[in-house]
Design an enzyme around this catalytic site. Sequence first.
Site, PDB file in Angstrom:
ATOM      1  N   LYS A 171      73.552 108.722  89.668  1.00 51.23           N
ATOM      2  CA  LYS A 171      72.450 108.607  90.618  1.00 51.23           C
ATOM      3  C   LYS A 171      72.310 107.177  91.123  1.00 51.23           C
ATOM      4  O   LYS A 171      71.389 106.861  91.868  1.00 51.23           O
ATOM      5  CB  LYS A 171      71.138 109.039  89.959  1.00 51.23           C
ATOM      6  N   HIS A 215      61.516 116.519  83.930  1.00 52.87           N
ATOM      7  CA  HIS A 215      62.759 117.233  84.237  1.00 52.87           C
ATOM      8  C   HIS A 215      63.104 118.090  83.014  1.00 52.87           C
ATOM      9  O   HIS A 215      62.791 117.711  81.887  1.00 52.87           O
ATOM     10  CB  HIS A 215      63.840 116.176  84.481  1.00 52.87           C
ATOM     11  N   CYS A 252      64.902 121.357  88.719  1.00 52.74           N
ATOM     12  CA  CYS A 252      64.850 121.284  87.253  1.00 52.74           C
ATOM     13  C   CYS A 252      63.462 120.891  86.751  1.00 52.74           C
ATOM     14  O   CYS A 252      63.342 120.186  85.748  1.00 52.74           O
ATOM     15  CB  CYS A 252      65.895 120.323  86.700  1.00 52.74           C
ATOM     16  N   GLN A 259      65.424 108.344  87.645  1.00 56.67           N
ATOM     17  CA  GLN A 259      65.057 108.130  89.053  1.00 56.67           C
ATOM     18  C   GLN A 259      64.449 106.749  89.296  1.00 56.67           C
ATOM     19  O   GLN A 259      64.014 106.465  90.413  1.00 56.67           O
ATOM     20  CB  GLN A 259      64.054 109.197  89.516  1.00 56.67           C
ATOM     21  N   ASP A 267      62.438 108.248  80.569  1.00 56.28           N
ATOM     22  CA  ASP A 267      63.517 108.815  81.376  1.00 56.28           C
ATOM     23  C   ASP A 267      63.565 108.037  82.694  1.00 56.28           C
ATOM     24  O   ASP A 267      62.737 108.243  83.577  1.00 56.28           O
ATOM     25  CB  ASP A 267      63.240 110.305  81.601  1.00 56.28           C
TER      26      ASP A 267
HETATM   27  C1  LIG Z   1      64.039 112.452  86.298  1.00 54.32           C
HETATM   28  C2  LIG Z   1      65.336 113.039  85.878  1.00 54.32           C
HETATM   29  N1  LIG Z   1      65.630 113.123  84.582  1.00 54.32           N
HETATM   30  C3  LIG Z   1      66.805 113.612  84.168  1.00 54.32           C
HETATM   31  C4  LIG Z   1      67.761 114.057  85.049  1.00 54.32           C
HETATM   32  C5  LIG Z   1      69.027 114.623  84.490  1.00 54.32           C
HETATM   33  O1  LIG Z   1      70.110 113.816  84.774  1.00 54.32           O
HETATM   34  P1  LIG Z   1      71.553 114.272  84.345  1.00 54.32           P
HETATM   35  O2  LIG Z   1      71.742 115.634  84.955  1.00 54.32           O
HETATM   36  O3  LIG Z   1      72.446 113.248  84.939  1.00 54.32           O
HETATM   37  O4  LIG Z   1      71.605 114.323  82.876  1.00 54.32           O
HETATM   38  C6  LIG Z   1      67.489 113.991  86.420  1.00 54.32           C
HETATM   39  C7  LIG Z   1      68.438 114.419  87.446  1.00 54.32           C
HETATM   40  O5  LIG Z   1      68.909 115.494  87.602  1.00 54.32           O
HETATM   41  C8  LIG Z   1      66.245 113.487  86.836  1.00 54.32           C
HETATM   42  O6  LIG Z   1      65.931 113.428  88.134  1.00 54.32           O
END
Ligand SMILES: Cc1ncc(COP(=O)(O)O)c(C=O)c1O
Lengths: 414, 131
Positions: A231, A128, A371, A208, A205
């Site tokens: 999430k 991401h 993203c 998910q 990370d």
């Molecule tokens: C795998 C992953 N990492 C990071 C993020 C970023 O999360 P956040 O926007 O809550 O910081 C997301 C979701 O948008 C994601 O799916």
Amino acid sequence: MHTETLLDVATIRADFPILHQDVRPGVPLAYLDNAATSQKPLAVIDAMSDYYLRYNANVHRGIHKLSEEATVAYEGARKRIARFINAASWREIIYTRNTTESINLVAWSWARTNLKPGDVILSTEMEHHSNTVPWQMLAGQTGIEVHYVPVTDAGVLDMTAFDEMLDERVKLVTIMHTSNVLGAIQPVRQIADAAHSVGALILVDGAQSVPHMPVDVQALDCDFFVFSAHKMLGPTGIGILYGRQEILDAMPPFMGGGDMIKRVELSGSQWNDLPHKFEAGTPSIAEAIGFGAAVDYLTKIGMEHIHSHEVAVTAYALDRLAEVAGLRVLGPLKASERGGLVSMVMEDIHPHDIAEVLNHEGIAVRAGHHCAMPLHHRYNLTASTRASFYLYNTFEEIDRLIEGLYKVKEVLVL
Amino acid sequence: MDDLYREMILDHYRNPQKKQLVSPADIDYAEDNPLCGDFIHLTIQLDENKVVKDVGWEGNGCAISQASASMLYETLIGKTLDEIRSIGKDDILEMLGVPLGPVRLKCALLSLKVLKAGAYGLHAWPGEEDE
Ligand SMILES: Cc1ncc(COP(=O)(O)O)c(C=O)c1O
């Protein structure tokens, strides 16, 4: 043919008032955009409003009753979150705004002080943007290098390439647990062992993964683990950085201000203990309390059950999607090897058009690059359409998704 | 599906008009929207009085962006550059005739953006805030 699962989905759905609405008259909402953000059960909404209605006060400051009650609730949530991911101590749980801020904290506080020009951060092609851009920014300013492990044509991490790219120069491996596009679940423990064998740390990370399956940060042996409340049934505005205590202890603070200090003199200050050292200023109190309620809700239902429900729903979705001619699913094709989400592309039809037609049928999906632009470019795509599931999604909603996709073809195939 | 993609939009999407570049071109400009991957390349031939003699375009992307290019560019033939200058966002929306959220608005207006930037330079295009 509908399959049975261990969850009582009808009862669960009753806890989510937002799910019971029509997108237009007679067309009920099917919310399949959980990877972007999940819905919130009444238990979470009530916990947050209860704080504002009964005991709103700042934390860690007041001697008065409301402040004490707020502090207990705020810190209590932290302890339950620590247990939820099996952290060794609540001191290892740092409240941040979200996954993104947690990663930036590590980039600023840990990487900037521990790495030197020529050191390598090993990331992957599938990350991401929140796990790509902070490292790019760091590299641009410091001469630290970022290398990216490729993904295979089959949509999984190329472990052979990983082994080749991992050498003594690598100081940090930073990788997603479950891919938000491919659905692929990475072998984190194996990667952690490999990273440690060359003296590198590992950041995972878990944005998910934590919402959808049991996660034990000690069993995974990761050094940093990051995720977002929104999430996993919690509110926006709060996320977690888990870090091993001795590593966090040795790191300088990220931001300066109130709460993160023990003592301030004009000649200098002394930092507070963990986790407060990293929590400058008045935090997101209602959000932390809501997060605690979300974790309680998930725990009560059981992460094992949620996971197996999602595997069943995803397996059913994969089966039915295979019927749709011209449709291609990204990532591994076995439900047991992936999280509860499916990204797809359909002939020449632009994902915006797919999402628009599905929206007309009441089905909320996400269309775009999610993203993950480098990953899409890797597969010569600009965008894809993603349906993502959670504990309240039903087999019937998958049927509606499939019908919707047939409608897309009817309207848009040339 | 009428309220979503009017028949006319689908017609232009399925059978785009003037979808072949002209050469030599007096105006030649291309732009994409990296966020969603819509792409439009426009070429225009002018006569000695700065009247559009012929147009042609290429592109790919969503139905809204491609239909809007087909509908807009087809109407340019016979217009002077001054007449083209007065075409605005509202003309495009009226031409499409469907309600569009903020994301789709960008798709709908890419054709106009390419036209204006090609004909008058990018400064002729209002900033994002003004869109
Ligand atoms: C795998 C992953 N990492 C990071 C993020 C970023 O999360 P956040 O926007 O809550 O910081 C997301 C979701 O948008 C994601 O799916």
